[in-house]
Enzyme design. Structure first.
Site, mmCIF file in Angstrom:
data_model
loop_
_atom_site.group_PDB
_atom_site.id
_atom_site.type_symbol
_atom_site.label_atom_id
_atom_site.label_comp_id
_atom_site.label_asym_id
_atom_site.label_seq_id
_atom_site.Cartn_x
_atom_site.Cartn_y
_atom_site.Cartn_z
ATOM 1 N N ASN A 578 0.836 -1.204 0.000
ATOM 2 C CA ASN A 578 0.000 0.000 0.000
ATOM 3 C C ASN A 578 0.869 1.251 0.000
ATOM 4 O O ASN A 578 0.630 2.203 -0.745
ATOM 5 C CB ASN A 578 -0.932 -0.006 1.208
ATOM 6 N N LYS A 579 1.880 1.264 0.858
ATOM 7 C CA LYS A 579 2.795 2.406 0.921
ATOM 8 C C LYS A 579 3.477 2.609 -0.434
ATOM 9 O O LYS A 579 3.738 3.728 -0.870
ATOM 10 C CB LYS A 579 3.832 2.161 2.015
ATOM 11 N N ASP A 580 3.719 1.506 -1.121
ATOM 12 C CA ASP A 580 4.419 1.528 -2.388
ATOM 13 C C ASP A 580 3.542 2.015 -3.541
ATOM 14 O O ASP A 580 3.989 2.788 -4.394
ATOM 15 C CB ASP A 580 4.911 0.099 -2.679
ATOM 16 N N TYR A 705 -1.194 8.250 -7.260
ATOM 17 C CA TYR A 705 -0.593 8.129 -5.922
ATOM 18 C C TYR A 705 0.917 8.363 -5.982
ATOM 19 O O TYR A 705 1.485 9.099 -5.159
ATOM 20 C CB TYR A 705 -0.915 6.739 -5.374
ATOM 21 N N LEU A 745 11.644 8.261 3.077
ATOM 22 C CA LEU A 745 10.378 7.538 3.008
ATOM 23 C C LEU A 745 10.603 6.071 2.646
ATOM 24 O O LEU A 745 9.849 5.196 3.065
ATOM 25 C CB LEU A 745 9.462 8.188 1.970
#
Length: 921
Positions: A578-580, A705, A745
């Protein structure tokens, strides 16, 4: 909102009324609020205005603001207690009014459907034999409540349940209310924050708290629920239930990014896990012996059991003493013999084996066998009820928890394992002063395979290796020793984080070999411990099928997986994917990976089972249990399911007995239902049209995103407009926020990434890019695209789950609050640029999602969720404003004493927002 509250949507849709039993959810919340206000007035009367919305917090001292935050945090916890209590009463109401088979998430519901669909007893029996379900409690730092506070909240829950009784007089009811107020006051005076960062040992004891409080007792009861459901729905068939439901844990053995987890700490953890189970069994067997005061004059003793008793008495060395203490009471005598051996086993676990004059139990199977003897003797003596109701739950507890409570997984990342492997290369003979082959090269693979086929010798001196390598090999050696000693099930698997290649997996096998975890002395045939690759990022998920196809062609891995039950487990990560790539891309890539890996298992003849690395929040896979499992690809579960239970999710699910029983049955029945129905269901049937649409949506969503998270100003904005850096000061876990201490990040863990975006009410991890994706579909395909999205919403379980969860998240996002946090960004250009991007995408996402779902406003379709959120939002918003003020003051202050005061209040605000939202990371 937390998963427990989201799951209640299913019950709300089933039509349960808001008033059930003695008090409604609203009544319970009002009662708890009034009692909290009593405590506030007594200790800090000026804070009452905070709850009325009329306080000017800018004039508050940091100490007074901290007290306000504490009161608000307590209120959120009390609301959760009222919600959990109401959810239990809704379930009981449905069961009373319509029968248990009408209650979703129960075994009766699943098996009644199975009977209707003509599923045979043989198919049920075969599935039960292969059923393997294991929730895994992890050490992820997302729980901010101390154990002592959890205990007080549990007492409040129990007292609230007592209050529902209609039998109380006004005097007795007043006494219960006074007890609840006292517990609230004790919470107020205890404080919820850890004043010091917890150690791994603290985390271990906190995890075991839930077993002592609820799980040891309720897991066997969950098995009994399945027993009953099988008898009611298949009355002509006898089923033998295997111990298919067991808990796992990472706490005390998860080294990935946590330097505090050492072999010594893992050894201590294993002892605590063993002692927790052994002490529980002792309590249960003492109670059982007390209950089974059956004399042989009243109930004839089966001859076979009499012989077993004589043997046990002879082996005890205390035959005369035991017989004289309980004359004519064979069952008490036999259980006393068991207790002597159990006490010796406990002393062995404590390291006091030499002090015991009684033989210890060699393993849990011996205790299971002896309890079965008691159970069968009672059945043969025509007392099957006593056998089933008193003895079987104890026997099942031992089957489920054995002598280890949990199966402890070892975990490390490939950066560390590769460093250890390079050290082994240098320690080998004939390498001189050169460097190891390049990673990924043919030479590196050749060396790995050579080392795995070379018999173990004494040539390599382990002590000469670097300390980090020695420690890693010692971890595997410890696992080998424990498997041969106290409990073969004390350990589960070795989880290899950041797996990127077959070489990484082979490296895990080689380290296990060096630690002595192979079954053969030479260390060339079969590894006893499963090596489980973890694929986390989107690129890793895409590479996983090819990696596993190649790995399962290697003879050593095939032999090992065959010995381990013909099964290769693969862990998939929800958080990092998800972060990716964002919410839609993550969900789609996870689904695709499971489909492809399932096919790889069929091609290679080694079934692949999935270990789902979910978190509590939606963007880390925390969708409602039943719906999340129902949306998994057809045939991807087949009765085998592992899932992480992280942080605050553990207390929401397992702090109270009724809730814990429901959650375990929900998980098990959902897996059972998916295994029985998924390959028959239209909603999970592969559709090329839907798959192509999901591919397009995922790509467009990820592009939007990625455009945000790679924006050159995002890091500056994120660090200033959220409490990201301050979260690392919050003592909620023993591990650092970053794996390798970097300040980017990329190296930031997914948990603080999600945590910080939730705190500042942006919550981009749960929705950003969805609007762009849906708009792109409509722009490219026009009316056909609109029709396709409508059909997917009605017919695709995965797409429906995505839209539902995004819609709920949108109800929590608040741009007005978010803009207050944006005001902390000193660079006006950075602030305006990033906030404008978020504002634009949010408006688009809300418009597109509501267009697809047909709702007039976010979460309109979820009345229970909306009502619970509405109860919390005014206070959450107030706490957010307090947090912004505290961030501003804390960052501006250069006075150490003043900063410390602001820091305490600021950390409490982080804790309080998390409590209000029902999730941290």
């Amino acid at each position: 909102m937390n998963e427990e509250l989201r799951e209640s949507e299913l019950e709300a849709e089933a039509g349960a009324p808001p008033l059930i039993g003695g008090i409604s959810s609203r009544d319970a919340a009002d009662i708890l609020f009034d009692l909290l206000m009593d405590v506030v007035r007594r200790h800090q009367p000026e804070l009452e205005a905070v709850f009325a919305g009329g306080a000017n917090i800018s004039g508050f001292s940091p100490e007074l603001m901290a007290r306000a935050l504490q009161a608000q945090g307590i209120w959120f916890q009390l609301l959760s207690i009222a919600d959990q209590n109401a959810a239990m009463r809704r379930r009981r109401h449905i069961e009373r009014e319509r029968g248990r088979e009408s209650l979703r998430g129960t075994f009766d519901h699943v098996l009644a459907d199975a009977v209707d669909e003509g599923i045979s007893p043989k198919e049920i029996e075969d599935l039960l034999r292969s059923l393997r379900i294991r929730p895994v409690i992890t050490a992820h730092p997302t729980e901010s409540k101390r154990v002592t506070v959890l205990e007080k909240y549990r007492k409040i829950y129990l007292l609230l349940r007592e209050l529902e009784g209609a039998r109380w007089t006004e005097r007795e009811r007043g006494a219960i209310l006074a007890d609840i107020r006292d517990q609230i006051e004790l919470v107020w005076m205890t404080g919820e924050l850890h004043l010091e960062k917890p150690t791994v040992e603290h985390e271990v004891l906190r995890g075991l708290h839930f077993f002592d409080e609820t799980l040891f007792e309720k897991a066997p009861e969950m098995m009994a629920l399945l027993d009953g459901a099988l008898k009611r729905n298949y009355p002509d068939q006898q089923f033998e239930l295997p111990p298919f439901f067991q808990f796992g844990s990472w706490i005390g053995a998860d080294r990935d990014g946590n330097p505090h987890v050492t072999t010594s700490v893992t050894g201590w953890t294993l002892r605590q896990n063993a002692l927790a189970a052994l002490r529980h069994y002792r309590e249960r067997i003492v109670a059982l012996a007390r209950a089974l005061s059956i004399t042989e004059r009243a109930l004839p003793v089966p001859q076979g059991f009499r012989q077993e008793l004589e043997h046990a008495l002879n082996m005890s060395g205390d035959q005369q003493i035991i017989a004289q203490r309980n004359p004519g009471e064979p069952y008490r005598q036999f259980l006393t013999c068991i207790l002597r051996k159990l006490d010796a086993t406990t002393r062995r676990a404590e390291g006091q084996e030499a002090r015991s004059r009684h033989a210890a139990l060699r393993h849990a199977d011996e205790l299971i066998h002896e309890l079965r003897l008691v159970e069968r003797a009672l059945e043969e003596a025509n007392s099957p009820g006593i056998a089933a109701d008193l003895v079987r739950p104890v026997r099942r507890a031992v089957e489920l928890f054995r002598f280890s409570t949990v199966r402890l997984d070892l975990r490390e990342n490939t950066t560390r394992t590769t460093q250890a492997l390079q050290s082994l290369w240098w320690a080998g003979t004939g390498h001189g002063e050169g460097n190891p082959p390049e990673l990924g090269s043919r030479e590196w693979r050749t060396w790995l395979l050579h080392e795995l086929t070379r018999p173990l010798t004494t040539e390599r001196v382990i002590e000469a290796l670097p300390a980090e390598t020695t420690e890693l090999i010692a971890m595997f050696a410890q696992a080998a020793e424990i498997r041969r000693g106290l409990d073969r099930d004390a350990f589960g698997s070795f989880i290899l984080s950041m797996t990127r290649s077959v070489d990484d997996i082979l490296g895990g096998y080689l380290l296990a070999k060096e630690g002595g975890l192979f079954l053969d002395t030479a260390g060339t045939e079969i590894c006893a411990m499963p090596i489980v690759p973890l694929f986390e990022t989107i690129d890793d998920l895409r590479a996983a099928p090819a990696i596993m196809r190649e790995a399962l062609a290697i003879p050593l891995i095939r032999r090992s997986t065959h010995w381990q039950g013909g099964l290769q487990e693969v862990m998939i990560g929800y958080s990092d994917s998800n972060k990716d790539g964002g919410f839609v891309a993550s969900n789609w890539e996870l689904a695709k990976a499971q489909v492809s890996l399932t096919l790889v298992g069929e091609e290679t003849g080694t079934a692949i089972a999935f270990f789902h690395g979910r978190g509590g929040s939606v963007s880390r896979g925390g969708a409602p249990t039943g719906r999340a499992i129902a949306a998994q690809p057809a045939g991807s579960i087949r009765g085998r399911f592992r899932v992480t239970e992280q942080g605050e999710v553990v207390s929401y699910k397992y702090a109270n007995k009724g809730t814990s029983l429901y959650q375990m049955e929900l998980l098990a029945s959902s897996v059972l239902e998916h295994a029985l129905k998924s390959e028959r269901e239209r909603a999970l049937r592969p559709s090329r049209e839907f798959d192509d649409a999901m591919e397009a949506l995922a790509g467009a969503s990820r592009a939007a995103y990625t455009g945000l998270i790679t924006h050159p100003d995002l890091v500056t904005y994120f660090q200033a407009a959220s409490p990201l850096e301050e979260i690392s000061m919050l003592n909620i876990g023993s591990r650092p926020a970053r794996r390798f201490g970097a300040n980017s990040l990329k190296d930031l863990r997914a948990i603080p990434w999600v945590f910080a975006w939730a705190q500042n009410r942006h919550l981009i991890t749960g929705w950003y890019g969805v609007g762009s994706a849906l708009q792109s579909m409509l722009e490219v395909r026009g009316d056909k695209g609109a029709d396709l999205l409508d059909r997917m919403f009605k017919e695709s379980r995965l797409f429906r789950l995505i839209i539902d969860e995004v819609e709920k998240i949108l109800a929590v996002v608040d741009l007005e609050i978010a803009s207050d946090y944006a005001g902390l960004v000193s660079d006006e250009r950075v602030r305006d640029t990033i906030f404008a991007l978020i504002e634009k995408e949010l408006a688009l996402t809300a418009k597109m999602v509501l267009k697809v779902s047909g709702s007039a406003s976010p979460a309109e379709r979820f009345p229970q969720f909306r009502a619970s959120l509405a109860e919390r939002l005014p206070t959450i918003n107030e706490v957010n404003r307090e947090q912004v003020e505290l961030l501003r003051r804390f960052r501006a202050s250069d006075n150490d004493q003043e900063r410390e005061a602001f820091k305490s209040a600021l950390l409490l605000s982080i804790n309080t927002v998390a409590a209000g939202l029902g999730a941290t990371g």
